[in-house]
Design a protein around this motif. Structure first.
Motif, mmCIF file in Angstrom:
data_model
loop_
_atom_site.group_PDB
_atom_site.id
_atom_site.type_symbol
_atom_site.label_atom_id
_atom_site.label_comp_id
_atom_site.label_asym_id
_atom_site.label_seq_id
_atom_site.Cartn_x
_atom_site.Cartn_y
_atom_site.Cartn_z
ATOM 1 N N ALA A 131 51.735 -76.770 19.144
ATOM 2 C CA ALA A 131 51.606 -78.176 19.618
ATOM 3 C C ALA A 131 52.033 -79.195 18.404
ATOM 4 N N GLU A 132 51.484 -78.986 17.002
ATOM 5 C CA GLU A 132 51.383 -80.046 16.018
ATOM 6 C C GLU A 132 53.085 -80.312 15.912
ATOM 7 N N PRO A 133 53.993 -79.315 15.380
ATOM 8 C CA PRO A 133 55.413 -79.676 15.087
ATOM 9 C C PRO A 133 55.984 -80.195 16.128
ATOM 10 N N LEU A 134 55.726 -79.864 17.651
ATOM 11 C CA LEU A 134 56.480 -80.581 18.511
ATOM 12 C C LEU A 134 55.917 -82.168 18.571
ATOM 13 N N GLN A 135 54.773 -82.422 18.233
ATOM 14 C CA GLN A 135 54.151 -83.995 18.313
ATOM 15 C C GLN A 135 54.740 -84.436 17.112
ATOM 16 N N ARG A 136 54.991 -83.811 15.958
ATOM 17 C CA ARG A 136 55.647 -84.647 15.049
ATOM 18 C C ARG A 136 57.093 -85.085 15.319
ATOM 19 N N ARG A 137 57.704 -84.102 15.588
ATOM 20 C CA ARG A 137 59.161 -84.631 16.213
ATOM 21 C C ARG A 137 59.057 -85.605 17.335
ATOM 22 N N ALA A 138 58.340 -85.457 18.282
ATOM 23 C CA ALA A 138 58.068 -86.647 19.081
ATOM 24 C C ALA A 138 57.891 -87.917 18.651
ATOM 25 N N LEU A 139 56.932 -87.931 17.580
ATOM 26 C CA LEU A 139 56.637 -89.241 17.348
ATOM 27 C C LEU A 139 57.840 -89.821 16.150
ATOM 28 N N ALA A 140 58.459 -88.905 15.614
ATOM 29 C CA ALA A 140 59.668 -89.433 14.975
ATOM 30 C C ALA A 140 60.545 -89.947 15.641
ATOM 31 N N ILE A 141 61.134 -89.364 16.871
ATOM 32 C CA ILE A 141 61.953 -89.878 17.735
ATOM 33 C C ILE A 141 61.460 -91.271 18.456
ATOM 34 N N THR A 142 60.294 -91.245 18.747
ATOM 35 C CA THR A 142 59.763 -92.590 19.416
ATOM 36 C C THR A 142 59.551 -93.557 18.522
ATOM 37 N N GLU A 143 59.332 -93.577 17.056
ATOM 38 C CA GLU A 143 59.324 -94.385 16.182
ATOM 39 C C GLU A 143 60.751 -95.083 15.936
ATOM 40 N N THR A 144 61.779 -94.036 16.010
ATOM 41 C CA THR A 144 63.138 -94.405 15.555
ATOM 42 C C THR A 144 63.653 -95.201 16.734
ATOM 43 N N THR A 145 63.450 -94.775 17.925
ATOM 44 C CA THR A 145 64.188 -95.429 18.937
ATOM 45 C C THR A 145 63.563 -96.713 19.653
ATOM 46 N N LEU A 146 62.123 -96.204 19.636
ATOM 47 C CA LEU A 146 61.231 -97.808 20.202
ATOM 48 C C LEU A 146 60.813 -98.612 19.241
ATOM 49 N N GLY A 147 60.694 -98.240 18.070
ATOM 50 C CA GLY A 147 60.108 -98.905 17.232
ATOM 51 C C GLY A 147 58.765 -98.300 16.825
ATOM 52 N N PRO A 148 58.235 -98.709 15.472
ATOM 53 C CA PRO A 148 56.753 -98.518 15.110
ATOM 54 C C PRO A 148 55.510 -99.070 15.985
#
Length: 824
Positions: free
Chosen positions: A724-741
C-alpha cells in the motif's frame, strides 16, 4: 462485278480482299523474291514459342501469393476460352499481378502476348503487332493495322495453348468482340472498372491493397532501410497501396532520404509527394498522375461524380453513411454518380456506406484549388447561420464551396439533440465522429465559421460523454475562438463555448483554469439573458461544481441553492435539469460532511431522472451511485451495494467497459464492499478501475490518485501494508501537484499514508503527516466537519502509540464533541 461489295481495280499494286472473313494467298514480287501470305489456320505457333511481355516482373513482389493462386484456380476451372478480369483501384497492382502470372506460367503456353488495351485503337495495334510477330510477311507487304488485327483474332480462334493479357481495359465494348471471336485459349483482363465483367468472363478477381505487414516488408525491401516502426506508420499513411509504396521506396533508396522525413513531407504536402518519382522512373507511374487520368474520365462521364469525390475527400477514409450525401442531388443522380465512382474502383460502396481510400482523398484534395491558409485555433441546441463568404479568386471560391458543402452535409447528418443526454444518438455520432475530425483538420476557420463552430461544439460534447476529454479539448478551444471572433466576447454563444471548454478542463484535472472561464461565462449570461434565466442557473451550478472540485464546497453551496431555485421556477420541479441541480447540491453537502441532508435530495433527483430519462440512462446510473455513496457514508453500506451494482451494469452497457464513469462505479462499489468486510472482492474491482482511469485520463490525473489511494486502503485492510505504501506516496505526489498542497484531497492522501506508516510501526513518521492533514482539513472544511474529527482521532492514536497519552486525550475529547454535535 457491280454490287455492294464490288471492287473496281484500275492500277493496283497491293492486295484487295472482299467478302466476310476473306483470306488471301498471294505472291508479291519484291527485290529479294516472292512473299507468300498464308491464312491464319496455316500459320503454326513459332517452334520455340512466343513470349511478348512488356517488361520482366518485379522481384519485389510480396503479399499476392493468395491472389495468384486464386487467379490460377479460376483459369484452370474454365472451359474453352477462359477470360478472367482483375479489377481494382489504380495503383493497386493489377498489371503486376497479371505480369507475375504470365511469367510464372509461361511454360504452359505456346504464345504469351501482352496488349495495352485502354482504347479500341490500342487493342487493334497490339493485335496487329501479334500478327506480324506470328507471320512477319504481313509487315513486309504493308498490311493495314485493322486487317492485321483481324488476322491475329482469327489465328487465336483457330488454336488453343495461348495466353492473351489485355491490360488496363477501359470499357467492356472494347474487348467483347475479341472475346467472342477468340474461341479457345486464355484471356486475362486487367481493368480499373467494375462494370459487370462477370457477364462476359469466367470469373472476376477484385484486387485490394496489401496487408500492413506485407506493405511494411515491401517498403523496407525497396528503400533498403530497417526502421520497421516508422515504415509501418508510412505504410498506413500510403494506404498500403503498392504503387505508392513502390514510388516511395524507389525515391527513398535513390535520395537516401530517411523514412521519417518522407513521412513528414507526405503529411505536410501529399500532393507534391505523390507526384514525385525517383530519377529515371516513369513519371506517368506516379500515383497523382495515375489517378488524374481516371478523374478526367470520371468528369467526362458525370460531373456530379467528381463533386461527390471531392466531398468524400473532405471526410475520413472510414465508412461514411450514404445518406450524408443524399442532399447533393436527386436520389437517382447521386446513385448514378456513385455508380461511376464505383465502376472505377475509386470508392467502395455498400447499401449503407461509402469508403474512400486515403490516397484517393489526398490526390483529390491536392487537385482542388486551395484557399489562403489560416492556422486553426483552439453545445449549442441551435446553429446561427454563417456570414456570407468573402470575395476571392475563383479557385478560392471553388475550394470554399466544397468545404462549406461538406460542413453543411455533416451538420444536417449529426443528431440534433444534446449529445450529452441523447443516448439514442450515440451510435450515429460514433460513425460520424471521425468525419467531423477529418473535416475540421482541412477547413480554415474563415470558411467554416459558425457552422463549423457548432459542429465542433456538438462533437466535443459527444467526446466528453464517451470520456474522451483530451480529444474534446482542442475542438472546444477552436469553437470558442471562432465564436468569439464572429459574435464578440460578450455574446451568449461565447458564454456557452466558455462553459463547455471548462467542462473538459475540469475533467482533465485543471479545475483552476476552468474556474476563470466559468466566472466569465456566468457574467456574460447574467448580463445578456438576465439573473433568472435557466442558462444563468446552469452557469451558477457549473461554477459551483468547479469550486467543489477545488475543495471549496462552502462557496459552492449558496450558488447551487440559487441555481436550484431558478431551475425549479423556470423549468418546473420535475425537469431533468432540476434533478441535476438537486444532485449537485447534494454532492456539495456531502463534501461538507452533511450526508444526512444530501440523502433526500439525491432520492428526489433519482426519481426525476428515472421518470424523465428512463431507468437505463447513464444519468440514472450516476444518481444511483451518488445515493449509494451517501448511504455508505451514513453507515448503510448494505443498502448501497445493490444500488451500485445496478449503476455499474447500466454504465457498462451504455458507456462501455473502459469509460471513466465505469471506473468510478467500480471504485465506489469496491468501497462499499470494503466497508462490508469484503476487501478481497474489492481489490480486483479497484485494480480494473485504476487501469481504466490511467488509460483514459492519464497517470498524473487527480482521479488516478484517488484510485491509487482506494486500492492502497484495500490492500492495507488485507494486511498488505508494504504494497500500500508506495501507491499512497504516488497518490500524494499526484494530488499535491494537480490540486495543490492545501486541498482537502491532499489531506486525505496524507492521512491515509500516515495510517499505513503507523501499521508498519513507523508512528514517528506518521505524526507530522497527520498534523498537516488536520490543519488542511480544519482550514478547508471547518472545525466541525466529520473529516476533522477523523483527523483528530487518527492523530490521537499515533500520539498514544508514541507514549504521549496526555497530548492525545484532548484531541479525542474534541473529536467526540464534534460527533455529538452532528448527531443531535
Amino acid at each position: 462485278m457491280p454490287g455492294q461489295r464490288a471492287v473496281g481495280v484500275g492500277h493496283n499494286a497491293g492486295v484487295v480482299q472482299t467478302g466476310h472473313g476473306a483470306q488471301a494467298q498471294v505472291r508479291v514480287q519484291q527485290l529479294a523474291g516472292a512473299v507468300t501470305l498464308r491464312s491464319p489456320a496455316a500459320v503454326p505457333a513459332p517452334p520455340g514459342g512466343l513470349i511478348g511481355l512488356p517488361k520482366p516482373p518485379t522481384r519485389s513482389f510480396v503479399g499476392r501469393d493468395a491472389q495468384l493462386d486464386e487467379l490460377d484456380r479460376l483459369v484452370q476451372a474454365g472451359a474453352g476460352v477462359v477470360a478472367q478480369a482483375v479489377h481494382g483501384l489504380g495503383g493497386v497492382g493489377k498489371s503486376e499481378l497479371a505480369l507475375q502470372y504470365a511469367h510464372r506460367h509461361r511454360g504452359r503456353y505456346q504464345v504469351v502476348w501482352w496488349v495495352l488495351a485502354d482504347s479500341p485503337e490500342a487493342v487493334e495495334a497490339g493485335l496487329a503487332e501479334l500478327a506480324v510477330r506470328l507471320h512477319p510477311d504481313l509487315g513486309a507487304v504493308g498490311t493495314g493495322q485493322a486487317d492485321a488485327a483481324g488476322w491475329a483474332t482469327t489465328w487465336l480462334g483457330c488454336r488453343d495453348g495461348w495466353l492473351l493479357v489485355l491490360d488496363n481495359v477501359e470499357a467492356r465494348a472494347d474487348v467483347e468482340a475479341l472475346l467472342s471471336n477468340a474461341a479457345t485459349g486464355h484471356v486475362l483482363i486487367t481493368t480499373r472498372r467494375d462494370v459487370g465483367w462477370q457477364d462476359i468472363t469466367d470469373g472476376c478477381l477484385r484486387l485490394d491493397v496489401l496487408t500492413l505487414p506485407d506493405a511494411v516488408a515491401l517498403l523496407l525491401r525497396l528503400s533498403g532501410q530497417t526502421d520497421t516502426a516508422t515504415a509501418g506508420v508510412l505504410a498506413r499513411e500510403l494506404g498500403c497501396l503498392p504503387l505508392a509504396l513502390q514510388q516511395a521506396g524507389a525515391y527513398l533508396r535513390q535520395t537516401r532520404t530517411r523514412i521519417g522525413e518522407y513521412l513528414q513531407r507526405m503529411r505536410s504536402d501529399p500532393g507534391a509527394v505523390l507526384a514525385t518519382v525517383a530519377i529515371g522512373d516513369d513519371a506517368q507511374r506516379a500515383v497523382a498522375r495515375t489517378w488524374s487520368v481516371t478523374m478526367d474520365a470520371i468528369t467526362a462521364l458525370d460531373p456530379l461524380a467528381l463533386r461527390l469525390l471531392r466531398l468524400l475527400a473532405c471526410y475520413a477514409p472510414e465508412d461514411l453513411p450514404r445518406d450524408v450525401l443524399a442532399l447533393v442531388g436527386t436520389p437517382a443522380a447521386v446513385d448514378a454518380a456513385l455508380g461511376v465512382l464505383v465502376s472505377y474502383n475509386m470508392i467502395t460502396l455498400t447499401g449503407e456506406a461509402i469508403t474512400t481510400h486515403r490516397l484517393v482523398q489526398a490526390v483529390t484534395r491536392s487537385q482542388m484549388p486551395h484557399p489562403a491558409a489560416q492556422t486553426p485555433t483552439g453545445t449549442d441546441p441551435a446553429r446561427a447561420p454563417s456570414p456570407p463568404p468573402q470575395p476571392g479568386t475563383a479557385d478560392d471560391d471553388a475550394r470554399a464551396d466544397i468545404l462549406r458543402a461538406a460542413i453543411d452535409l455533416l451538420c444536417q447528418a449529426v443528431p440534433p439533440a444534446n449529445p450529452e443526454k441523447d443516448v439514442a444518438g450515440w451510435p450515429r455520432w460514433t460513425v460520424l465522429s471521425p468525419h467531423v475530425t477529418a473535416l475540421a483538420e482541412q477547413c480554415p476557420d474563415q470558411i467554416g465559421e459558425l457552422d463549423l463552430a457548432w459542429l465542433l461544439g456538438q462533437h466535443a460534447t459527444f467526446e466528453d460523454s464517451q470520456g474522451r476529454y483530451r480529444q474534446a479539448l482542442p475542438h472546444k478551444q477552436r469553437a470558442l475562438a471562432i465564436t468569439e471572433t464572429a459574435l464578440g466576447p460578450d455574446h451568449p454563444d461565447t458564454a456557452l463555448r466558455l462553459d463547455n471548454l471548462a467542462v473538459s478542463l475540469r475533467a482533465l484535472g485543471r479545475a483552476d483554469e476552468a474556474e476563470a472561464l466559468r466566472r466569465r461565462a456566468l457574467a456574460i449570461t447574467e448580463t445578456t439573458l438576465g439573473p433568472d434565466h435557466p442558462d444563468t442557473a446552469l452557469r451558477l451550478d457549473n461554477l459551483a461544481v468547479t469550486l467543489r472540485a477545488l475543495g471549496r464546497a462552502y462557496e459552492a453551496e449558496p450558488l447551487q441553492r440559487r441555481a436550484l431555485a431558478i431551475t425549479e421556477t423556470t423549468l418546473g420541479p420535475d425537469h431533468p435539469d432540476t434533478a441535476t441541480r438537486l444532485a449537485n447540491l447534494a454532492a456539495s453537502l456531502w463534501a461538507l460532511g452533511r450526508a444526512y441532508e444530501a440523502e433526500p435530495l439525491e432520492r428526489r433527483a433519482l426519481a426525476i431522472t428515472e421518470t424523465t430519462l428512463g431507468p437505463d440512462h447513464p444519468s440514472t446510473a450516476l444518481r444511483l451511485d451518488n445515493l449509494a455513496v451517501t448511504l455508505r457514508d451514513l453507515g448503510r453500506a448494505d443498502e448501497a451495494e445493490p444500488l451500485q451494482r445496478r449503476a455499474l451494469a447500466i454504465t457498462e452497457t451504455t458507456l462501455g467497459p473502459d469509460h471513466p464513469d465505469t471506473a468510478t462505479r467500480l471504485a465506489n462499489l469496491a468501497a462499499s464492499l470494503r466497508d462490508l468486510g469484503r476487501a478481497d472482492e474489492a481489490e480486483p474491482l479497484l485494480r480494473r478501475a485504476l487501469t481504466i482511469t490511467e488509460t483514459t485520463v492519464g497517470p498524473d490525473h487527480p482521479d488516478t490518485a484517488a484510485k491509487l489511494n482506494n486500492l492502497a486502503v484495500t490492500l492495507r485492510d488485507l494486511g498488505r501494508v508494504d504494497e500500500a505504501e508506495p501507491l499512497q506516496r504516488r497518490a500524494l505526489a499526484i494530488t499535491e501537484t494537480t490540486l495543490g498542497p492545501d486541498h482537502p484531497d491532499t489531506a486525505t492522501r496524507l492521512a491515509n499514508l500516515a495510517v499505513s506508516l503507523w501499521d508498519l510501526g513507523r508512528a514517528d513518521e506518521a505524526e507530522p503527516l497527520q498534523r498537516r492533514a488536520l490543519t488542511i482539513t480544519e482550514t478547508t472544511l471547518g472545525p466541525d466537519h466529520p473529516d476533522t474529527a477523523l483527523r483528530l482521532d487518527n492523530l490521537a492514536v499515533t500520539l498514544r502509540d508514541l507514549g504521549r497519552a496526555e497530548e492525545a486525550e484532548p484531541l479525542e475529547h474534541r473529536a467526540a464533541a464534534i460527533r455529538n454535535r452532528r448527531h443531535r
